[in-house]
Design a protein around this motif. Structure first.
Motif, PDB file in Angstrom:
ATOM      1  N   GLU A  28       0.499  -1.418  -0.257  1.00 29.75           N
ATOM      2  CA  GLU A  28      -0.280   0.244   0.408  1.00 29.75           C
ATOM      3  C   GLU A  28       0.981   0.615   0.039  1.00 29.75           C
ATOM      4  O   GLU A  28       2.079   1.478  -0.006  1.00 29.75           O
ATOM      5  CB  GLU A  28      -1.065   0.154   1.213  1.00 29.75           C
ATOM      6  CG  GLU A  28      -0.482  -0.704   2.510  1.00 29.75           C
ATOM      7  CD  GLU A  28      -0.943  -0.294   3.676  1.00 29.75           C
ATOM      8  OE1 GLU A  28      -1.882   1.050   4.277  1.00 29.75           O
ATOM      9  OE2 GLU A  28      -1.319  -1.443   4.118  1.00 29.75           O
ATOM     10  N   GLY A  29       0.902   2.374  -0.888  1.00 33.70           N
ATOM     11  CA  GLY A  29       1.038   3.609  -0.023  1.00 33.70           C
ATOM     12  C   GLY A  29       0.855   4.355  -1.352  1.00 33.70           C
ATOM     13  O   GLY A  29      -1.162   4.225  -1.470  1.00 33.70           O
ATOM     14  N   GLY A  30       0.658   6.028  -1.606  1.00 29.27           N
ATOM     15  CA  GLY A  30       0.464   6.949  -2.679  1.00 29.27           C
ATOM     16  C   GLY A  30       1.205   7.635  -3.214  1.00 29.27           C
ATOM     17  O   GLY A  30       2.543   7.748  -3.599  1.00 29.27           O
ATOM     18  N   VAL A  31       0.678   8.437  -4.467  1.00 36.04           N
ATOM     19  CA  VAL A  31       0.982   9.609  -4.940  1.00 36.04           C
ATOM     20  C   VAL A  31       0.268  10.695  -5.157  1.00 36.04           C
ATOM     21  O   VAL A  31      -0.741  10.973  -4.310  1.00 36.04           O
ATOM     22  CB  VAL A  31       1.375   8.634  -6.414  1.00 36.04           C
ATOM     23  CG1 VAL A  31       1.699   8.034  -7.001  1.00 36.04           C
ATOM     24  CG2 VAL A  31      -0.307   8.800  -7.019  1.00 36.04           C
ATOM     25  N   THR A  32       1.786  11.893  -4.862  1.00 34.16           N
ATOM     26  CA  THR A  32       0.210  13.241  -4.774  1.00 34.16           C
ATOM     27  C   THR A  32       1.404  13.638  -5.589  1.00 34.16           C
ATOM     28  O   THR A  32       2.796  13.936  -6.004  1.00 34.16           O
ATOM     29  CB  THR A  32       1.037  14.072  -3.353  1.00 34.16           C
ATOM     30  OG1 THR A  32       0.475  12.886  -1.726  1.00 34.16           O
ATOM     31  CG2 THR A  32       0.608  15.470  -3.496  1.00 34.16           C
ATOM     32  N   ALA A 111      -4.016  13.599  -4.222  1.00 31.90           N
ATOM     33  CA  ALA A 111      -2.761  12.577  -3.939  1.00 31.90           C
ATOM     34  C   ALA A 111      -4.139  11.134  -3.498  1.00 31.90           C
ATOM     35  O   ALA A 111      -5.471  11.911  -2.789  1.00 31.90           O
ATOM     36  CB  ALA A 111      -2.890  12.713  -1.739  1.00 31.90           C
ATOM     37  N   PHE A 112      -3.686  10.392  -3.922  1.00 33.59           N
ATOM     38  CA  PHE A 112      -4.582   9.356  -4.237  1.00 33.59           C
ATOM     39  C   PHE A 112      -3.540   7.873  -3.581  1.00 33.59           C
ATOM     40  O   PHE A 112      -2.047   8.021  -3.796  1.00 33.59           O
ATOM     41  CB  PHE A 112      -4.606   9.357  -5.614  1.00 33.59           C
ATOM     42  CG  PHE A 112      -5.069  10.012  -6.741  1.00 33.59           C
ATOM     43  CD1 PHE A 112      -6.294   9.940  -6.996  1.00 33.59           C
ATOM     44  CD2 PHE A 112      -4.555  11.165  -7.100  1.00 33.59           C
ATOM     45  CE1 PHE A 112      -7.277  10.922  -7.124  1.00 33.59           C
ATOM     46  CE2 PHE A 112      -4.835  11.997  -7.732  1.00 33.59           C
ATOM     47  CZ  PHE A 112      -6.741  12.418  -7.545  1.00 33.59           C
ATOM     48  N   ASN A 113      -4.356   7.041  -2.409  1.00 32.99           N
ATOM     49  CA  ASN A 113      -3.359   6.302  -2.039  1.00 32.99           C
ATOM     50  C   ASN A 113      -4.451   5.026  -2.305  1.00 32.99           C
ATOM     51  O   ASN A 113      -5.654   5.048  -2.637  1.00 32.99           O
ATOM     52  CB  ASN A 113      -3.770   6.630  -0.689  1.00 32.99           C
ATOM     53  CG  ASN A 113      -3.101   7.378  -0.559  1.00 32.99           C
ATOM     54  OD1 ASN A 113      -1.726   7.807   0.219  1.00 32.99           O
ATOM     55  ND2 ASN A 113      -4.257   8.196   1.276  1.00 32.99           N
ATOM     56  N   GLY A 114      -3.191   3.702  -2.446  1.00 34.03           N
ATOM     57  CA  GLY A 114      -4.042   2.413  -2.700  1.00 34.03           C
ATOM     58  C   GLY A 114      -3.658   1.225  -1.964  1.00 34.03           C
ATOM     59  O   GLY A 114      -2.656   1.743  -1.523  1.00 34.03           O
TER      60      GLY A 114
END
Length: 298
Positions: A28-32, A111-114
């Motif tokens: 899991e993690g995210g991008v901004t 910001a999108f986390n998945g």
């Protein structure tokens, strides 16, 4: 990852090797990023799940919370110590939460986390693989390594979307998730996904705060900053036979959509709405040339 156990290990002061290997692997993690005009549609569809598209150049996309959320494969270029960019590939990623925000004089950010099924780093080609029709076992004298576990695998006679689910202790064979469709020797097989070549427009543009007028209850209100966020209530799922998660799914809880508005204080009107528990409409269009993105709610 460590395995959890309440069992007693006699005559030991520290954890055994076996207890430090074999637990589930979470990804899991995210991008901004500054929110691009081109590409925002794909990201918002990933975040919300449902889109209705009408018109033709220009198109109109209307997003609403969908019953199901699609998944994406994401890839990042990770430079190693020598400067070589290694592919870091995240497969089966479902958007767990997101936030669109901006302050005065700034770009609008996304910001999108998945939560994903698998993470692999790097790729390599084995030129001497042997496959057997209807078998999930493939062999190579060059040898597989434990780091190949979970990597996508592709080549003649190997079904699209297959991945490596196990590696023999001697490295001479590996198990794949789908049976081979042909028998062959000297087959060239790629373990992992090679680094893709990104395509981007030289005229790439971004949404900006000064393009975002706000209306509350149909009336314009001076806006200094905002955040709009969503929590999709997603969880990983693990089953026997694999360290990796199956496709992440909703927990069954209600999704949450929240936000904040930083307003210029001109009167008591907006405070009164809050204290009175008033239901009111909010419209926040963000315009960039011929493109616009509007958030609306009650």
């Amino acid at each position: 990852p460590s395995l959890e156990s309440d069992g007693i290990r006699a005559d030991r002061l520290v954890r055994d090797d076996e207890e430090s290997n074999g637990a589930n692997i979470g990804v899991e993690g995210g991008v901004t990023m500054d929110l691009p005009v081109k590409g925002a549609s794909s990201l918002l569809t990933w975040a919300l799940g449902s889109v209705n598209t009408t018109g033709s150049n220009p198109y109109t996309h209307a997003w609403t919370p969908g019953a199901s959320l699609g998944s994406k494969t994401l890839q990042f270029a990770e430079p190693d110590g020598s400067g070589t960019k290694q592919p870091k590939t995240v497969a089966g990623a479902v958007c767990s939460s997101w936030e669109i925000a901006a302050d005065e004089g700034a770009f609008v950010t996304g910001a999108f986390n998945g939560i994903a099924q698998r993470l692999t780093i790097g790729s390599r080609t084995l030129a001497d693989v042997a496959t057997t029709d209807t078998s999930t076992t493939i062999g190579s004298a060059t040898g597989f390594v434990q780091a190949d576990y979970g990597k996508d695998v592709s080549g003649t006679g190997i079904p699209a979307g297959a991945d490596i689910t196990g590696v023999a202790s001697d490295g001479l064979t590996a198990t794949i998730s789908a049976a081979a469709t042909a028998t062959g020797t000297g087959v060239s097989v790629v373990a992992g996904k090679a680094l893709a070549s990104p395509s981007s427009s030289a005229a790439l543009s971004y949404f900006k705060m000064h393009m975002a007028p706000l209306a509350i209850g149909g009336s314009a209100v001076p806006l200094k900053g905002f955040t709009i966020s969503g929590d999709n209530k997603i969880e990983a799922r693990y089953f026997g036979g694999s360290k990796w998660s199956a496709a992440p799914t909703p927990t069954g809880e209600l999704r949450e959509y929240t936000g904040t508005l930083n307003l210029e204080y001109l009167s008591q009107a907006q405070c009164d709405r809050y204290f009175n528990g008033e239901l009111f409409s909010v419209s926040l269009p963000i315009v960039s040339g011929a493109s616009s993105l509007t958030f609306a709610g009650y």
